[in-house]
Motif scaffolding. Structure first.
Motif, PDB file in Angstrom:
ATOM      1  N   ARG A   3       0.834  -1.195   0.000  1.00 36.38           N
ATOM      2  CA  ARG A   3       0.000   0.000   0.000  1.00 36.38           C
ATOM      3  C   ARG A   3       0.873   1.250   0.000  1.00 36.38           C
ATOM      4  O   ARG A   3       1.948   1.260   0.577  1.00 36.38           O
ATOM      5  N   ARG A  99     -11.959  -3.811   0.845  1.00 38.29           N
ATOM      6  CA  ARG A  99     -10.547  -4.141   0.685  1.00 38.29           C
ATOM      7  C   ARG A  99     -10.355  -5.187  -0.408  1.00 38.29           C
ATOM      8  O   ARG A  99      -9.419  -5.099  -1.222  1.00 38.29           O
ATOM      9  N   ILE A 107      -5.247   2.814  -0.306  1.00 37.09           N
ATOM     10  CA  ILE A 107      -5.467   3.161   1.098  1.00 37.09           C
ATOM     11  C   ILE A 107      -6.935   2.977   1.441  1.00 37.09           C
ATOM     12  O   ILE A 107      -7.813   3.333   0.652  1.00 37.09           O
ATOM     13  N   ASP A 127      -6.199   0.951   6.907  1.00 36.78           N
ATOM     14  CA  ASP A 127      -4.903   1.606   7.105  1.00 36.78           C
ATOM     15  C   ASP A 127      -4.937   2.679   8.173  1.00 36.78           C
ATOM     16  O   ASP A 127      -3.906   2.993   8.768  1.00 36.78           O
ATOM     17  N   TYR A 128      -6.089   3.290   8.383  1.00 38.41           N
ATOM     18  CA  TYR A 128      -6.211   4.323   9.409  1.00 38.41           C
ATOM     19  C   TYR A 128      -7.655   4.411   9.868  1.00 38.41           C
ATOM     20  O   TYR A 128      -8.576   3.930   9.191  1.00 38.41           O
ATOM     21  N   LYS A 161      -3.458   1.540  15.290  1.00 41.78           N
ATOM     22  CA  LYS A 161      -3.659   2.039  13.935  1.00 41.78           C
ATOM     23  C   LYS A 161      -3.508   3.567  13.932  1.00 41.78           C
ATOM     24  O   LYS A 161      -3.862   4.236  14.907  1.00 41.78           O
TER      25      LYS A 161
END
Length: 216
Positions: A3, A99, A107, A127-128, A161
């Motif tokens: 990523r 995903r 991302i 990712d966040y 995360k």
């Protein structure tokens, strides 16, 4: 594929209605010049066709600045646009399925305001985490009750995360949000509504940098 790297420091969330009557592309260009590190295209009312057109105006600006462009909610638009990622709210498509369609080279961010919402997030797929609203905000009418700095700190204790705080964040408040445990701040009107978006982005960037340095 891995990523792409990304920087949550100054995360601009923007749509045509967030620009104080100016062209969105002009506001984004100025924000990027001032140091915005991530751009999210968000317009809940626009059709997919219109979202694609909006995104096509932003892609070259973000590419030139080497800043990722994220699309809010619209997975098909993100894929068609060749955007760098997608952001989902709690009521949007399920993150694991997103995903699978995005693949590993884009991302994926998800919103979560508390432990219960975080528990529903497949952390391996994202990712966040977007945390908020930190403060009361008029930029997103359905944002829910403000969680405050204590809410940011609580979320920081629950996950490693990367976290980005969103909701009512100004330059004056950015330092406290970072000190509470966020890795960056997401803003709408603090840049989109500013008389000088470049200066607004620069001040936010400096505030986040200073607060992050103070944590080391």
């Amino acid at each position: 594929m891995t990523r792409p790297t990304f920087d949550l420091s100054v995360y601009l969330v923007i749509g045509p209605g967030d620009c104080a009557g100016r062209r969105m592309s002009d506001v984004v260009a100025r924000a990027l010049a001032g140091g915005a590190t991530l751009v999210q295209l968000r317009d809940k009312e626009a059709s997919d066709h219109d979202m694609l057109a909006l995104g096509e105006a932003l892609i070259p600006l973000c590419r030139a600045a080497r800043v990722p462009l994220i699309v809010n909610d619209r997975l098909d638009v993100a894929l068609a646009l060749g955007a760098d990622g997608l952001h989902l709210g709690q009521d949007d498509d399920e993150a694991a399925a997103a995903r699978a369609r995005l693949g590993e080279d884009r991302i994926l961010g998800v919103s979560a305001a508390n432990a219960a919402e975080l528990a529903r997030v497949p952390l391996y797929a994202v990712d966040y985490i977007g945390v908020g609203p930190v403060f009361a905000t008029s930029s997103k009418p359905d944002a829910g009750e403000a969680i405050g700095l204590e809410g940011v700190a609580a979320m920081r204790r629950l996950t490693d995360k990367p976290l980005v705080g969103i909701g009512g964040i100004s330059t004056d408040r950015a330092t406290a949000v970072i000190e509470a445990g966020a890795n960056g701040v997401a803003v709408v009107s603090a840049i989109g509504g500013a008389e000088d978006p470049a200066q607004a982005a620069r001040r936010l960037r400096d505030a986040v940098k200073d607060a992050s340095t103070g944590q080391v």
